[in-house]
Design a protein around this motif. Structure first.
Motif, mmCIF file in Angstrom:
data_model
loop_
_atom_site.group_PDB
_atom_site.id
_atom_site.type_symbol
_atom_site.label_atom_id
_atom_site.label_comp_id
_atom_site.label_asym_id
_atom_site.label_seq_id
_atom_site.Cartn_x
_atom_site.Cartn_y
_atom_site.Cartn_z
ATOM 1 N N ALA A 107 0.852 -1.208 0.022
ATOM 2 C CA ALA A 107 -0.018 0.106 0.057
ATOM 3 C C ALA A 107 0.916 1.110 0.047
ATOM 4 O O ALA A 107 1.869 1.301 0.574
ATOM 5 C CB ALA A 107 -0.709 -0.139 1.217
ATOM 6 N N ASP A 108 0.367 2.375 -0.526
ATOM 7 C CA ASP A 108 0.936 3.625 -0.438
ATOM 8 C C ASP A 108 0.558 4.544 0.379
ATOM 9 O O ASP A 108 1.004 5.549 0.650
ATOM 10 C CB ASP A 108 1.753 4.130 -1.834
ATOM 11 C CG ASP A 108 0.356 4.452 -2.771
ATOM 12 O OD1 ASP A 108 -0.703 4.148 -2.320
ATOM 13 O OD2 ASP A 108 0.528 4.723 -3.794
ATOM 14 N N LEU A 109 -0.763 4.101 0.695
ATOM 15 C CA LEU A 109 -1.296 5.065 1.646
ATOM 16 C C LEU A 109 -2.345 4.064 2.868
ATOM 17 O O LEU A 109 -3.017 3.221 2.318
ATOM 18 C CB LEU A 109 -2.466 6.150 1.261
ATOM 19 C CG LEU A 109 -3.186 6.941 2.238
ATOM 20 C CD1 LEU A 109 -2.162 7.675 3.130
ATOM 21 C CD2 LEU A 109 -4.043 7.860 1.243
ATOM 22 N N ILE A 110 -2.117 4.399 4.051
ATOM 23 C CA ILE A 110 -2.548 3.529 5.114
ATOM 24 C C ILE A 110 -3.315 4.421 5.897
ATOM 25 O O ILE A 110 -2.781 5.314 6.560
ATOM 26 C CB ILE A 110 -1.601 2.444 5.790
ATOM 27 C CG1 ILE A 110 -1.051 1.441 4.896
ATOM 28 C CG2 ILE A 110 -2.461 2.051 7.053
ATOM 29 C CD1 ILE A 110 0.201 0.998 5.522
ATOM 30 N N VAL A 111 -4.792 4.398 6.105
ATOM 31 C CA VAL A 111 -5.500 5.064 6.755
ATOM 32 C C VAL A 111 -6.264 4.462 8.048
ATOM 33 O O VAL A 111 -6.766 3.561 7.962
ATOM 34 C CB VAL A 111 -6.534 6.054 6.003
ATOM 35 C CG1 VAL A 111 -7.529 6.513 6.961
ATOM 36 C CG2 VAL A 111 -6.153 6.696 4.821
ATOM 37 N N ALA A 112 -5.734 4.742 9.196
ATOM 38 C CA ALA A 112 -6.224 3.960 10.374
ATOM 39 C C ALA A 112 -7.064 4.871 11.275
ATOM 40 O O ALA A 112 -6.642 6.019 11.552
ATOM 41 C CB ALA A 112 -4.804 3.519 11.139
ATOM 42 N N ILE A 113 -8.200 4.413 11.640
ATOM 43 C CA ILE A 113 -9.145 4.997 12.282
ATOM 44 C C ILE A 113 -9.250 4.406 13.469
ATOM 45 O O ILE A 113 -9.473 3.056 13.780
ATOM 46 C CB ILE A 113 -10.298 4.972 11.552
ATOM 47 C CG1 ILE A 113 -10.343 5.745 10.072
ATOM 48 C CG2 ILE A 113 -11.684 5.850 12.165
ATOM 49 C CD1 ILE A 113 -11.184 5.389 9.164
ATOM 50 N N GLY A 114 -9.160 5.075 14.785
ATOM 51 C CA GLY A 114 -9.696 4.897 15.891
ATOM 52 C C GLY A 114 -8.673 3.784 16.574
ATOM 53 O O GLY A 114 -8.931 2.850 17.078
ATOM 54 N N LEU A 115 -7.324 3.813 16.325
ATOM 55 C CA LEU A 115 -6.319 2.793 16.778
ATOM 56 C C LEU A 115 -6.166 3.048 18.275
ATOM 57 O O LEU A 115 -5.962 3.982 18.690
ATOM 58 C CB LEU A 115 -4.987 3.054 15.893
ATOM 59 C CG LEU A 115 -4.851 2.229 14.571
ATOM 60 C CD1 LEU A 115 -3.559 2.387 14.295
ATOM 61 C CD2 LEU A 115 -5.605 0.896 14.561
ATOM 62 N N GLY A 116 -6.293 2.048 18.904
ATOM 63 C CA GLY A 116 -5.919 2.035 20.348
ATOM 64 C C GLY A 116 -4.453 2.256 20.876
ATOM 65 O O GLY A 116 -3.466 2.019 19.797
ATOM 66 N N ALA A 117 -4.209 2.337 21.901
ATOM 67 C CA ALA A 117 -2.765 2.887 22.215
ATOM 68 C C ALA A 117 -1.930 1.384 21.857
ATOM 69 O O ALA A 117 -0.572 1.595 21.347
ATOM 70 C CB ALA A 117 -2.583 2.946 23.580
ATOM 71 N N ALA B 203 -9.647 -0.184 10.993
ATOM 72 C CA ALA B 203 -10.558 0.125 11.699
ATOM 73 C C ALA B 203 -10.014 -0.502 13.096
ATOM 74 O O ALA B 203 -10.129 -1.782 12.982
ATOM 75 C CB ALA B 203 -11.850 -0.175 11.324
ATOM 76 N N GLY B 204 -9.680 0.266 14.198
ATOM 77 C CA GLY B 204 -9.418 -0.179 15.202
ATOM 78 C C GLY B 204 -10.634 -0.245 16.306
ATOM 79 O O GLY B 204 -11.533 0.107 16.294
ATOM 80 N N GLY B 205 -9.972 -0.857 17.326
ATOM 81 C CA GLY B 205 -10.847 -1.047 18.611
ATOM 82 C C GLY B 205 -11.261 0.259 19.437
ATOM 83 O O GLY B 205 -12.111 0.242 20.428
ATOM 84 N N GLY B 206 -10.565 1.290 18.746
ATOM 85 C CA GLY B 206 -10.740 2.391 19.715
ATOM 86 C C GLY B 206 -12.050 3.485 19.212
ATOM 87 O O GLY B 206 -12.547 4.500 19.804
ATOM 88 N N ILE B 207 -12.825 2.777 18.201
ATOM 89 C CA ILE B 207 -13.748 3.321 17.595
ATOM 90 C C ILE B 207 -15.079 2.893 18.472
ATOM 91 O O ILE B 207 -15.280 1.891 19.049
ATOM 92 C CB ILE B 207 -14.183 2.634 16.165
ATOM 93 C CG1 ILE B 207 -13.110 3.059 15.332
ATOM 94 C CG2 ILE B 207 -15.671 3.355 15.843
ATOM 95 C CD1 ILE B 207 -13.149 2.549 13.854
ATOM 96 N N ASP B 208 -16.163 3.877 18.794
ATOM 97 C CA ASP B 208 -17.412 3.412 19.549
ATOM 98 C C ASP B 208 -18.120 2.523 18.969
ATOM 99 O O ASP B 208 -18.091 2.502 17.727
ATOM 100 C CB ASP B 208 -18.288 4.842 19.792
ATOM 101 C CG ASP B 208 -17.431 6.005 20.590
ATOM 102 O OD1 ASP B 208 -16.706 5.778 21.368
ATOM 103 O OD2 ASP B 208 -17.641 7.299 20.212
#
Lengths: 188, 658
Positions: B382-392, B492-497
């Motif tokens: 991939a040349d662009l990785i968009v991560a949403i709501g990643l936990g620590a 999509a990470g586990g930090g998402i509601d």
């Protein structure tokens, strides 16, 4: 036929190699008929008489070790280094990673079980050399039997080969550093 | 011409263009000794053991670094070459403190084994005895530079496979040591303790602390299974001696993702020593008493019957850990749905992992894109990785390593509304929202991406910033990154509601980003349970995760198959307020101490069956240890419970009589 004269010596080592030598078990009986042990750690003699083979365990760590080794070399035809210490430096050369004075202080003064200890200064006590080194650092070594301890079969191979006039160098299955590892038959 | 013809030891062989001499030797089963080279990593030409003669060359050349050429005549084994190899080995031995007799690697050491092969019974060079440090600051592994031969395998694996670049050569010449470049102790460095370095180390210089002195590989049985600790399902090679795990290795450098494991798979599984549930127990009065399995199962079925008689069929629920095998989950589902006749099956897993599957399937149906096509390997190029709501602590270490490898290659990383972690520190763009929820931010990202895909003019103004909670400059940076991207992967990470609408819009953002780059939808939903994909597959799109309050749903009793869930994660409060609890688990926990019936369950090491990884691939799970006496498989316990309950038939007869 004259018996072959063998001398063995234990320099700075743990005597484990000599123990392993004794562990050739019944082969000792055969050997006793063919060789004469002119000197060994249990033969009380201060001098070295000329011998055919000298087998030496341990590193050269103090002035006494050095004198013993040089005297042996001068009096033997073939010198064999026995065990990881004599061949590579082994356990007793761990101290090379530290200053000799620190090593002495640790041993004679700081040991947990020592009270009011002091580093010996008596002239009759051999002095520690700067490093504990394998035999080859001081004299020519003809053959080596590494191992900690060498397996009795490896020792026996070298001794009998020498007696029979064959090449005593260890074949792959008898060459090992450390102790020989037994592989369980149920593994795999 | 892509094929080369050359001769090796007088034998005509063929090889691919671009191969080294060593590659071709290996492909043709010609043995060439190597130490620094290992199949699967780049070459470095440091150890000089693979020296070979090439006709026309004055000196021997290292086979690992010399490109094969058409017509080359190679000789791999002469007396002179053997003498050079012996000399190289003796130099290596004399340079550091190679004390085999107390080395954990003795017997498995490549340096030692080569010394035996070349008949090295002494050193011709004086030993150097350099005093070097042992770095044992990391929890799971240690570096002992005394035993290091500076082959650099660890440096290369850390960079090429793990993508973490923790280890490097420091200092110079014979003083060179392996270290973190700024000389941080390993335990204080960015090391992720994946142990890839220990696996490739040819000597005892890098080793796992818990595997030390437990036995040689030759003394072990070598078994294979799949790790069920997270949905990556990594291949485990497990060395077992006397029913004890001695060492866990990966699937090999040429395996999936370079055979990587993370700290959990390689080390924590060895360290896990929670108290096991030794046998079945029943609560009698105020304390639990030990019993046999049939009695425990009978007590469990009586409890479930009683509650169902009193509160209806839906008065009971089944809760299953996503660590279980597909087979156990199937048996569990059948038991709850057919024998207990209720749809109350819940997954012991936070919402996101459960929600995502259903939403992705729904979007699939709506024709927004094939959500299931994305594989974790897509991250690598991939040349662009968009991560949403990643936990620590997210994402899963192997996914993180794939991301790092992409970043090392020059890819961009955008973290949206995530926690700060080692990856966000490397992000090209960190988008945070001042709003309480991520929803407006994600919607705005969808809007701008949509406009971009349509070729519309995008006007980013302060109003847009205010409504989304995103700084306008960040929005502009996002647009320019998306505009330049050829392959976008969304995580999509586990930090998402756990809000279905938000999860849906995250999926939509992935779909929109896919459209903008003209490719397919690539989104990876991170779930935490090992076999979460399998659980969702077996339980279907309506699968639900554990509600916070079961009592609110009218549930009065629960049968919880928790397998080897960490005891810390199993607190009694989760199922508090129920009238009866049946726990089937491997480890003692707060909950097992209070349950009405306790049934032992095998751990990962004794499970048998299959799991489905994050990419949807079914992987085999095989037992590596015998389960303790009296511990039966989860399926067997479920079947026993079913028999004890009488199965569905007697109930039907009863119904018929009524």
């Amino acid at each position: 036929m004259n018996k072959v004269k063998i001398a063995t010596a234990w320099l700075s080592g743990c005597s484990g190699c000599h123990m392993s030598f004794l562990n050739i078990d019944e082969a000792l009986v055969d050997l006793a008929g063919k060789v004469e042990f002119v000197r060994s750690p249990i033969v009380d003699s201060k001098e070295f008489k000329p011998c055919d083979v000298a087998i030496v365990e341990g590193t050269v760590s103090d002035t006494d070790n050095l004198e013993t080794l040089k005297s042996l070399r001068a009096n033997c035809k073939i010198l064999v280094a026995l065990g990881d210490c004599a061949v590579f430096g082994g356990m007793t050369s761990f101290r090379n990673l530290f200053d000799p004075e620190d090593v002495l202080r640790r041993g004679y003064v700081e040991t947990e079980t020592t009270k009011d200890g002091a580093v010996p200064t008596d002239l009759h006590v051999p002095r520690l050399l700067e490093q504990a080194t394998p035999l080859s650092a001081h004299v020519q070594v003809d053959y080596s039997i590494p191992g900690c301890p060498p397996h009795p079969e490896s020792i026996l191979h070298v001794v009998t080969s020498l007696l029979e006039g064959k090449d005593p160098r260890l074949p792959r299955e008898l060459l090992h550093f450390d102790s020989r590892i037994k592989v369980r038959s149920d593994a795999k | 011409m892509d094929e080369l013809n050359l001769s090796i030891d007088g034998r005509a062989v063929k090889g691919g263009k671009g191969s080294t001499i060593l590659d071709i030797c290996r492909a043709n089963d010609v043995y060439v000794p190597t130490l620094c080279n290992i199949d699967g990593l780049s070459g470095s030409g440091g150890c000089r053991l693979c020296l070979v003669d090439v006709e026309g060359q004055k000196r021997p050349v290292p086979a690992c670094m010399t490109p094969a050429a058409e017509g080359m005549k190679v000789v791999t084994n002469t007396k002179q070459l053997a003498a050079y190899r012996r000399m190289a080995l003796e130099l290596l031995l004399s340079e550091r403190n190679h004390f085999c007799f107390f080395c954990e690697k003795s017997g498995d050491c490549e340096l030692q084994s080569l010394c035996y092969e070349f008949g090295i019974d002494h050193m011709s060079f004086p030993a150097m005895f350099p005093p070097l440090a042992l770095d044992a600051s990391a929890e799971a592994l240690a570096i002992d530079n005394n035993r290091c031969i500076l082959c650099g395998r660890c440096v290369r694996v850390c960079s090429e496979i793990v993508g973490n670049n923790t280890l490097d050569f420091t200092k110079r010449g014979s003083n060179t040591v392996i270290n973190e470049p700024d000389l941080f102790p390993l335990g204080e460095s960015n090391c992720v303790q994946c142990g890839a370095c220990a696996e490739v180390c040819p000597t005892g210089a890098i080793f796992g602390k818990l595997s030390s002195y437990k036995g040689r590989k030759a003394q072990c049985k070598v078994l294979r299974t799949s790790c069920c600790e997270c949905p990556m399902g990594c291949d485990l090679t497990v060395y077992v001696r006397d029913n004890n795990v001695v060492l866990i290795a990966g699937g090999g450098l040429k395996g999936r993702f370079g055979g990587q494991l993370c700290k959990v798979g390689r080390f924590d599984l060895l360290a896990r020593n929670h108290e096991r549930i030794a046998g079945p127990r029943i609560l009698k009065g105020k304390s639990q008493t030990q019993t046999d399995l049939p009695s425990a199962l009978e007590a469990a079925s009586n409890l479930l019957r009683t509650i169902q008689r009193k509160h209806g069929k839906d008065g009971v629920a089944g809760i299953i850990s996503p660590r279980c095998t597909n087979e156990a989950i199937k048996a569990f589902k059948d038991f709850v749905e057919k024998a207990l006749q209720t749809k109350n099956v819940f997954i012991w897993e936070p919402e996101i992992g459960v929600l995502s599957e259903g939403i992705a399937r729904a979007l699939d149906k709506e024709g927004l894109g094939r959500f299931s096509d994305c594989k974790t390997s897509d991250l690598l190029d991939a040349d662009l990785i968009v991560a949403i709501g990643l936990g620590a602590a997210e994402p899963h270490p192997i996914i993180a390593s794939n991301i790092r490898r992409a970043l090392n290659r020059g890819a961009h990383f955008v973290s949206v509304g995530g926690a700060e972690n080692a990856l966000s520190a490397r992000a090209s763009l960190v988008i945070s929202s001042t709003k309480g929820t991520l929803a407006p931010a994600v919607q705005t990202l969808i809007n701008v991406t949509n406009a971009l895909a349509k070729g519309d003019q995008i006007a980013i103004d302060n109003a847009m910033g205010r409504s989304s909670g995103i700084r306008p400059a960040d929005l502009a940076a996002f647009v320019s990154l998306v505009r330049g991207a050829k392959k976008v992967v969304t995580i999509a990470g586990g930090g998402i509601d756990p809000d279905p609408a938000l999860v849906r819009s995250v999926a939509l953002l992935a779909a929109t980003l896919g459209k903008a780059e003209g490719g397919s939808v690539r989104v990876i939903f991170l779930g935490s349970g090992g076999n979460i994909r399998g659980a969702l597959g077996v339980l279907g799109p309506t699968a639900r995760s554990m509600p916070t309050d079961l009592r609110k749903l009218g549930i009065r009793a629960a049968y919880a198959l928790l397998s080897d869930e960490e005891p810390a994660a199993v607190d009694a409060a989760t199922l508090g307020g129920l009238d009866a609890i049946i726990v089937q688990a491997s480890f003692e926990s707060d909950l097992s101490g209070k349950a009405d019936v306790v049934i032992p369950s095998p751990t990962w090491a004794a499970r048998s069956g299959s799991m489905t990884d994050i990419d949807g691939t079914v992987r085999q799970v095989s037992p590596v240890l015998a389960a303790p006496e009296g511990v039966v498989s989860d399926e067997e316990a479920i079947r026993g419970l079913e028999r004890s309950l009488g199965g569905p038939e007697p109930r039907k007869r009863k119904g018929g009589m009524a």
